[in-house]
Write an enzyme that holds these catalytic residues in place. Sequence first.
Site, PDB file in Angstrom:
ATOM      1  N   SER A   1     144.083 132.390  36.559  1.00 26.70           N
ATOM      2  CA  SER A   1     144.060 132.744  35.149  1.00 26.70           C
ATOM      3  C   SER A   1     143.965 134.256  34.976  1.00 26.70           C
ATOM      4  O   SER A   1     143.159 134.909  35.625  1.00 26.70           O
ATOM      5  CB  SER A   1     142.841 132.079  34.510  1.00 26.70           C
ATOM      6  OG  SER A   1     142.690 132.505  33.191  1.00 26.70           O
TER       7      SER A   1
ATOM      8  N   CYS B   1     133.142 142.472  35.885  1.00 30.69           N
ATOM      9  CA  CYS B   1     134.543 142.648  35.487  1.00 30.69           C
ATOM     10  C   CYS B   1     134.680 143.963  34.734  1.00 30.69           C
ATOM     11  O   CYS B   1     133.748 144.420  34.090  1.00 30.69           O
ATOM     12  CB  CYS B   1     134.975 141.498  34.583  1.00 30.69           C
ATOM     13  SG  CYS B   1     136.732 141.551  34.159  1.00 30.69           S
TER      14      CYS B   1
ATOM     15  N   GLU C   1     129.132 133.245  40.030  1.00 36.60           N
ATOM     16  CA  GLU C   1     128.990 131.867  39.598  1.00 36.60           C
ATOM     17  C   GLU C   1     130.221 131.056  39.937  1.00 36.60           C
ATOM     18  O   GLU C   1     131.341 131.556  39.858  1.00 36.60           O
ATOM     19  CB  GLU C   1     128.855 131.821  38.077  1.00 36.60           C
ATOM     20  CG  GLU C   1     127.585 132.398  37.576  1.00 36.60           C
ATOM     21  CD  GLU C   1     127.599 132.470  36.058  1.00 36.60           C
ATOM     22  OE1 GLU C   1     126.679 133.087  35.524  1.00 36.60           O
ATOM     23  OE2 GLU C   1     128.522 131.922  35.443  1.00 36.60           O
TER      24      GLU C   1
ATOM     25  N   SER D   1     145.370 134.128  29.288  1.00 43.83           N
ATOM     26  CA  SER D   1     144.461 134.116  28.145  1.00 43.83           C
ATOM     27  C   SER D   1     145.135 134.796  26.973  1.00 43.83           C
ATOM     28  O   SER D   1     145.441 135.977  27.031  1.00 43.83           O
ATOM     29  CB  SER D   1     143.173 134.867  28.480  1.00 43.83           C
ATOM     30  OG  SER D   1     142.543 134.251  29.565  1.00 43.83           O
TER      31      SER D   1
ATOM     32  N   GLU E   1     138.693 139.395  36.716  1.00 42.15           N
ATOM     33  CA  GLU E   1     140.127 139.265  36.454  1.00 42.15           C
ATOM     34  C   GLU E   1     140.809 139.192  37.825  1.00 42.15           C
ATOM     35  O   GLU E   1     140.853 140.178  38.556  1.00 42.15           O
ATOM     36  CB  GLU E   1     140.607 140.478  35.650  1.00 42.15           C
ATOM     37  CG  GLU E   1     142.113 140.747  35.671  1.00 42.15           C
ATOM     38  CD  GLU E   1     142.989 139.588  35.201  1.00 42.15           C
ATOM     39  OE1 GLU E   1     142.641 138.925  34.218  1.00 42.15           O
ATOM     40  OE2 GLU E   1     144.039 139.349  35.838  1.00 42.15           O
TER      41      GLU E   1
ATOM     42  N   CYS F   1     129.598 131.621  30.386  1.00 45.42           N
ATOM     43  CA  CYS F   1     129.917 132.007  31.752  1.00 45.42           C
ATOM     44  C   CYS F   1     129.464 133.451  31.941  1.00 45.42           C
ATOM     45  O   CYS F   1     129.726 134.302  31.123  1.00 45.42           O
ATOM     46  CB  CYS F   1     131.408 131.875  32.009  1.00 45.42           C
ATOM     47  SG  CYS F   1     131.791 131.972  33.744  1.00 45.42           S
TER      48      CYS F   1
ATOM     49  N   CYS G   1     135.647 125.929  39.434  1.00 46.66           N
ATOM     50  CA  CYS G   1     136.045 127.180  38.796  1.00 46.66           C
ATOM     51  C   CYS G   1     135.420 128.312  39.608  1.00 46.66           C
ATOM     52  O   CYS G   1     134.203 128.422  39.695  1.00 46.66           O
ATOM     53  CB  CYS G   1     135.519 127.163  37.358  1.00 46.66           C
ATOM     54  SG  CYS G   1     135.743 128.698  36.481  1.00 46.66           S
TER      55      CYS G   1
ATOM     56  N   CYS H   1     133.105 138.029  26.060  1.00 46.03           N
ATOM     57  CA  CYS H   1     132.770 137.588  27.418  1.00 46.03           C
ATOM     58  C   CYS H   1     131.462 138.162  27.923  1.00 46.03           C
ATOM     59  O   CYS H   1     131.213 139.357  27.830  1.00 46.03           O
ATOM     60  CB  CYS H   1     133.898 137.992  28.351  1.00 46.03           C
ATOM     61  SG  CYS H   1     133.540 137.650  30.075  1.00 46.03           S
TER      62      CYS H   1
ATOM     63  N   CYS I   1     136.401 142.278  27.675  1.00 45.28           N
ATOM     64  CA  CYS I   1     136.761 141.392  26.561  1.00 45.28           C
ATOM     65  C   CYS I   1     135.532 141.185  25.667  1.00 45.28           C
ATOM     66  O   CYS I   1     134.416 140.976  26.152  1.00 45.28           O
ATOM     67  CB  CYS I   1     137.276 140.058  27.084  1.00 45.28           C
ATOM     68  SG  CYS I   1     138.731 140.250  28.114  1.00 45.28           S
TER      69      CYS I   1
HETATM   70  S1  SF4 Z   1     137.221 137.262  29.925  1.00 46.40           S
HETATM   71 FE1  SF4 Z   1     137.805 137.506  32.066  1.00 46.40          FE
HETATM   72  S2  SF4 Z   1     138.939 139.435  32.105  1.00 46.40           S
HETATM   73 FE2  SF4 Z   1     137.842 139.400  30.152  1.00 46.40          FE
HETATM   74  S3  SF4 Z   1     135.938 140.503  30.610  1.00 46.40           S
HETATM   75 FE3  SF4 Z   1     135.524 138.312  30.935  1.00 46.40          FE
HETATM   76  S4  SF4 Z   1     135.865 137.976  33.122  1.00 46.40           S
HETATM   77 FE4  SF4 Z   1     136.831 139.925  32.578  1.00 46.40          FE
END
Ligand code: SF4
Lengths: 351, 219
Positions: free
Chosen positions: A193, A116, A91, A215, A162, A334, A109, A123, A120
């Site tokens: 980021s 990933c 995306e 973050s 990331e 997202c 963005c 997320c 997190c």
């Molecule tokens: S916030 Fe960023 S680093 Fe954390 S799981 Fe989502 S995409 Fe990955």
Amino acid sequence: MKERLLGKTLSELEEIVISLGLKKFVAKQIADWLYKKNISNIIEMRNLAKNTRELLSEKYEFGLTAHQSVQVSIDGTKKYLFPAGKNQYIESAYIPDERLEGKSRATLCVSSQVGCKMGCLFCMTAKQGFQAQLSSGEILNQIRSLPEKDKLSNIVYMGMGEPFDNLDNVLRSVEILTADWGFAMSPKRITVSTIGMIPGMIKFLEKSEAHLAVSLHSPFEEERKKLMPIENVYRLPKVLNAIKNMDWSGQRRISFEYIMFKGVNDTEKHIKELLKILNGFKCRINLLKFHPIPDSPLESSDMRTMEWFRDQLKAKGVMTTIRASRGEDIFAACGLLSTKELVKRKTNNDF
Amino acid sequence: MENQKGLFSVEVVSNVEISKGIFLLSVKRIHDFKAGQVIALTVNDGITPRLYSICSGEEDELLSILYNIVPEGELTRLMRMIKKGDTIKISTPFGNFLGTDDSAYWIAAGTGLAPFYAMFKSARTDNKYLIHGGRILESFYFQDELMKELRSRYVRCCSQQSGEGVYEGRLTNYLREKAEFPLDHKYYLCGSSEMVVQTRDILLSKNVPFENIIAEIYF
Ligand code: SF4
Ligand SMILES: Cc1cc2nc3c(=O)[nH]c(=O)nc-3n(C[C@H](O)[C@H](O)[C@H](O)COP(=O)(O)OP(=O)(O)OC[C@H]3O[C@@H](n4cnc5c(N)ncnc54)[C@H](O)[C@@H]3O)c2cc1C
């Protein structure tokens, strides 16, 4: 499959042309077509001899991939879905900003990975797991193939993934964006980021001039751990130390992202601790509303609490903003769109 | 001796294949550490160090790690050839995935067992439960030792083979079927990101508060 030219640095292009028996300066001409002009095919590289173009086309392709779908928000924000590899999607969010009259500003963005690994808690991308690294070409394609590409003023690496877990490709893409032979963007218009992967972060700070966003989401290690597993590996005090030890005398800026979770990280105690750990940093804190994801134990703080939090920090001299929430009608979260599209890859990672 | 990257050269004491494709590498211990911490390791300056959980007790003479050979893995491909007497480079131990005296479930997949084995060797175990998932019966490293001490608090889940006393199926299936999880216990998870994310979701769906879930991801 042919290799894509998009995403190659000037020195990589030079290697290619030399290996094809061409003159070195041809690389610069190719870079011009790739990064500065509006064509989409090697055959259109008009200042190259016809047989040169044919020779190139035998092994290489230009490398553009059009978006597969787009969702448009009532506020003008657009979420593009780009194919990346087989049955994989990433995306990119296009965020126009009409506030500055006359001068139009727009931010894109971009994603740096398909999925990933970082897990997190808050997320959506984390839920689809890690699918693949994006090549520098796939990162740049999100910009180069964007219908609004000529309106872009800022690029932020805050999409899926990331960035410092895909350091080489991210660095290469930033190099191409900022080089004179590339997109020739100012590094001041680019922000990468991270959740705090120290080794990659240090290399990035050494090798590029783009801005850094970290973050944070909690100033307390024990609490941050439960939101972000990375805290178990690269502890926040070490992240902050690593940042402090770099040279911040130039134009480069550091900002901290802070998603506000109701009853979790939005109290007086957090303000105090934030002030303590960020003492000595010339930085900005961006407070973000949390877009809930399915089955999440977390909720967003309400706007009043966010404003109070911001005002407290500002009163103590920390530049703090509440990042305007854009495209809420299309951004359930997202990562949601691509997760829906995702055809689960066959995995032998059995456990 | 420390080089510029903060890595130290240490002598390898042994590098044994303890199960198919799984090695236990031991070096002389030159630093103190806390059970659950990791080291960065590489075999030469040309290769970016990778992280490994320490898989030995805080008081043990040797420092060990447990690793699996990743097909086409840049580093593990070379690690399997390390012999006694070779030198490798390691960082000082670091990280914050630490064991505590709290009642806890340790949930591990594959080599994700390593930090828990270190905790097992270093701290109180009478209030610990270990659930270990592996593909084959050979995946249950240190099972005799673990069984002896943890007894019914040690569960093995095998996804591709069946064996006596072993749950047949994925670790996540076992967790889904298990009726109850004490909500006041801590839950430590260690393994791939897929394993961690799926396991965390199952625990959350069983009403375990997210504050009680701590994860180490082998990213
Ligand atoms: S916030 Fe960023 S680093 Fe954390 S799981 Fe989502 S995409 Fe990955
Ligand atoms: C905090 C932390 C602790 C870790 N602890 C351990 C540990 O105790 N034991 C251990 O064995 N590993 C551990 N790892 C993983 C380890 O750091 C390396 O990633 C792994 O050994 C692969 O290195 P490589 O150079 O051989 O493979 P690479 O060349 O880096 O990877 C090759 C490919 O294999 C994939 N891959 C990576 N790991 C695996 C895997 N385990 N199975 C299948 N595919 C994989 C990669 O995505 C990549 O595409 C840990 C990682 C982290 C972040």
